[in-house]
Motif scaffolding. Sequence first.
Motif, PDB file in Angstrom:
ATOM      1  N   MET B   1       0.844  -1.212   0.000  1.00  0.00           N
ATOM      2  CA  MET B   1       0.000   0.000   0.000  1.00  0.00           C
ATOM      3  C   MET B   1       0.872   1.251   0.000  1.00  0.00           C
ATOM      4  N   ALA B   2       0.592   2.146  -0.896  1.00  0.00           N
ATOM      5  CA  ALA B   2       1.386   3.381  -0.937  1.00  0.00           C
ATOM      6  C   ALA B   2       0.930   4.345   0.158  1.00  0.00           C
ATOM      7  N   ASP B   3       1.874   5.180   0.591  1.00  0.00           N
ATOM      8  CA  ASP B   3       1.541   6.202   1.591  1.00  0.00           C
ATOM      9  C   ASP B   3       0.623   7.239   0.963  1.00  0.00           C
ATOM     10  N   LYS B   4       0.160   8.159   1.795  1.00  0.00           N
ATOM     11  CA  LYS B   4      -0.773   9.144   1.262  1.00  0.00           C
ATOM     12  C   LYS B   4      -0.088  10.043   0.235  1.00  0.00           C
ATOM     13  N   LYS B   5      -0.898  10.439  -0.725  1.00  0.00           N
ATOM     14  CA  LYS B   5      -0.360  11.211  -1.847  1.00  0.00           C
ATOM     15  C   LYS B   5       0.213  12.529  -1.362  1.00  0.00           C
ATOM     16  N   ASN B  33       4.269   2.471  -5.649  1.00  0.00           N
ATOM     17  CA  ASN B  33       5.580   2.367  -5.022  1.00  0.00           C
ATOM     18  C   ASN B  33       5.861   3.516  -4.048  1.00  0.00           C
ATOM     19  N   PRO B  34       6.048   3.199  -2.769  1.00  0.00           N
ATOM     20  CA  PRO B  34       6.264   4.236  -1.760  1.00  0.00           C
ATOM     21  C   PRO B  34       7.556   5.025  -1.965  1.00  0.00           C
ATOM     22  N   MET B  35       8.576   4.393  -2.593  1.00  0.00           N
ATOM     23  CA  MET B  35       9.813   5.139  -2.851  1.00  0.00           C
ATOM     24  C   MET B  35       9.526   6.280  -3.823  1.00  0.00           C
ATOM     25  N   ALA B  36       8.786   5.947  -4.884  1.00  0.00           N
ATOM     26  CA  ALA B  36       8.469   6.970  -5.880  1.00  0.00           C
ATOM     27  C   ALA B  36       7.650   8.088  -5.239  1.00  0.00           C
ATOM     28  N   ASN B  37       6.776   7.720  -4.323  1.00  0.00           N
ATOM     29  CA  ASN B  37       5.935   8.709  -3.640  1.00  0.00           C
ATOM     30  C   ASN B  37       6.791   9.676  -2.796  1.00  0.00           C
ATOM     31  N   ASP B  38       7.721   9.116  -2.011  1.00  0.00           N
ATOM     32  CA  ASP B  38       8.584   9.983  -1.206  1.00  0.00           C
ATOM     33  C   ASP B  38       9.543  10.798  -2.086  1.00  0.00           C
ATOM     34  N   LEU B  39       9.896  10.228  -3.216  1.00  0.00           N
ATOM     35  CA  LEU B  39      10.752  10.970  -4.148  1.00  0.00           C
ATOM     36  C   LEU B  39      10.056  12.256  -4.586  1.00  0.00           C
ATOM     37  N   LEU B  40       8.760  12.143  -4.890  1.00  0.00           N
ATOM     38  CA  LEU B  40       7.985  13.338  -5.269  1.00  0.00           C
ATOM     39  C   LEU B  40       8.023  14.364  -4.139  1.00  0.00           C
ATOM     40  N   GLY B  41       7.843  13.862  -2.904  1.00  0.00           N
ATOM     41  CA  GLY B  41       7.829  14.757  -1.752  1.00  0.00           C
ATOM     42  C   GLY B  41       9.155  15.489  -1.589  1.00  0.00           C
TER      43      GLY B  41
END
Lengths: 82, 402
Positions: B1-5, B33-41
């Motif tokens: 499950m991905a973290d919140k957007k 992918n949670p890595m990609a999500n944190d990368l955006l952050g």
Amino acid sequence: MAEQATIQEVSDAMYKMIKDSMGQKKWKATDLTKAVEQLFGERCDKALIKSAIRDLIESGKCVYTYFGGSFIEIPHKEGAEN
Amino acid sequence: MADKKRSTPKLDELEKGEWPSFVKEIKIAAEKNPMANDLLGQLERSYEEKIGHWKHGGIVGVLGYGGGVIGRYSDLPEEFPNVSHFHTLRINQPAGWFYTSDALRKLCDIWEKHGSGLTNMHGSTGDLVFLGTRTEELEPVFRELTELGFDLGGSGSDVRTPSCCCGMARCEWACYDTMALTYFLTMHYQDELHRPAFPYKWKFKMSGCPNDCVAAVARADMSIIGTWRDDIQMNDSAVTEYAKSGTDIQKDVVGNCPAKCMEWDGKKLKIDNRACVKCMHCINAMPKALAPGKDRGACILIGSKAPIVEGALLSSVLIPFIKFVPPYKELTDLVEKIHEVWSENGKNRERVGEFIQRVGMGNFLEAIGVEPIPEMVAHPRENPYVFYEEYFEEESEDDKNA
Ligand code: HEM
Ligand code: HEM
Ligand code: SF4
Ligand code: SF4
């Protein structure tokens, strides 16, 4: 003609150089090569030195690191990870 | 499950427009992918603060190799825990970048399992680039890659992954088999590719003709570029066709010839081939009428690089013409000599081009045992400071007489 040094002898000598100067000097493959050439003189050649470096790395006693250029070091935890 | 957007107003700007957007792609990956999500952050944060938040890792790698992994850590690991480690892998691409779709799918599967799922097809080094994984995933990725028949590429002070244009596989202008030579060099220099032993990086790039589709002349320590030494092949009736269908041969072909060695009288095109500098312009302008000659080979150039420690350099000619025949002994002997001289005398982080500038082309040529020739002069009015032995002999004669 002096007898060739063994891979083990040369890689041990390299390991000692790296260990003795840990924290003061970072060794590149080229520096190690020059240093053991001095130490062993005719008893070693470039091919033997290459094998010794390979032995040092594949035994896990040393690792390659990258700080601008490539170095050979004793494994340790790196600062950036913390 | 991905973290919140994550909210990314600044990055969102980069999704506008008709062109591809890396933000769009990372967002798709971030769905799963949670890595990609944190990368955006973290990237959004960098855009707000105008500060990079990556730290360089110097130690990470796979056992036995000194290249192929580029270590990165976030300096905001609490806020972006999924990119606290974000290492890049370089994977040695097949010569000319030919893959089966099956191989591509399998590569992507490996990366979705072990990393961010983000790739760069391809990096400017030529490698297939896997962006972002954790230290403990490196060995498992490496194992699966090798099982699939792939290997890591170069990084650090080693022979970098050789790369080439698609050459004879697709292009009629290829003057030598770039893919064969690239494969050969990759295999021949496996040791140097994986175990960095030089003052700094060493790149080979192979282009089949002077169009130089891999930009070898600007970014390889050794650029190997196809060329020919007989006459440009010409089909007169095809030239006439071009003229009839509206090509302004005088203005657009003859007028742009840098050597001013072409003539067009409205009926017949003439080329003074001795003066031609093989720039490819006329051939590119009229591909159906003109083609490189039949006596084909390659030119070996040395010394280009992008600016890092010092400014950019272009390659200059070392061997004006060579015919390649496997096992390429002439080439490997030359490379070995250059590596020896540069390794022995190069300073830390000194590329071979900078080394040549420091010691002088004359001294460099003498050390590698290559005779100076006029083709090595990069441009007119440049003095390469080569002194001939006879010159010194004469001088000492004079000294004696004085
Ligand atoms: C996780 C962080 C990063 C990693 C692991 C990383 C790694 C790399 C690698 C491996 C290359 C060579 C790529 C290739 O072979 O084409 C490269 C190139 C480059 N990187 Fe990064 N990089 C990171 C972040 C950044 C950032 C934040 C910037 C600038 C804001 C940046 C700017 C560049 C540029 C300009 C190039 C040259 C691109 C080219 O030659 O096409 N990088 N980086
Ligand atoms: C022993 C006396 C001299 C020596 C050894 C000498 C040497 C040189 C050298 C090595 C160059 C560079 C050539 C190049 O890179 O193309 C040069 C250029 C030049 N020299 Fe001299 N020179 C001498 C005397 C003179 C004199 C007396 C003059 C003027 C009256 C002069 C005017 C020039 C000029 C104008 C250039 C620039 C040429 C260009 O555009 O490349 N030189 N000289
Ligand atoms: S460099 Fe020349 S031979 Fe290679 S793909 Fe480009 S045009 Fe064709
Ligand atoms: S290849 Fe270039 S230099 Fe040669 S004839 Fe054509 S335009 Fe002129």
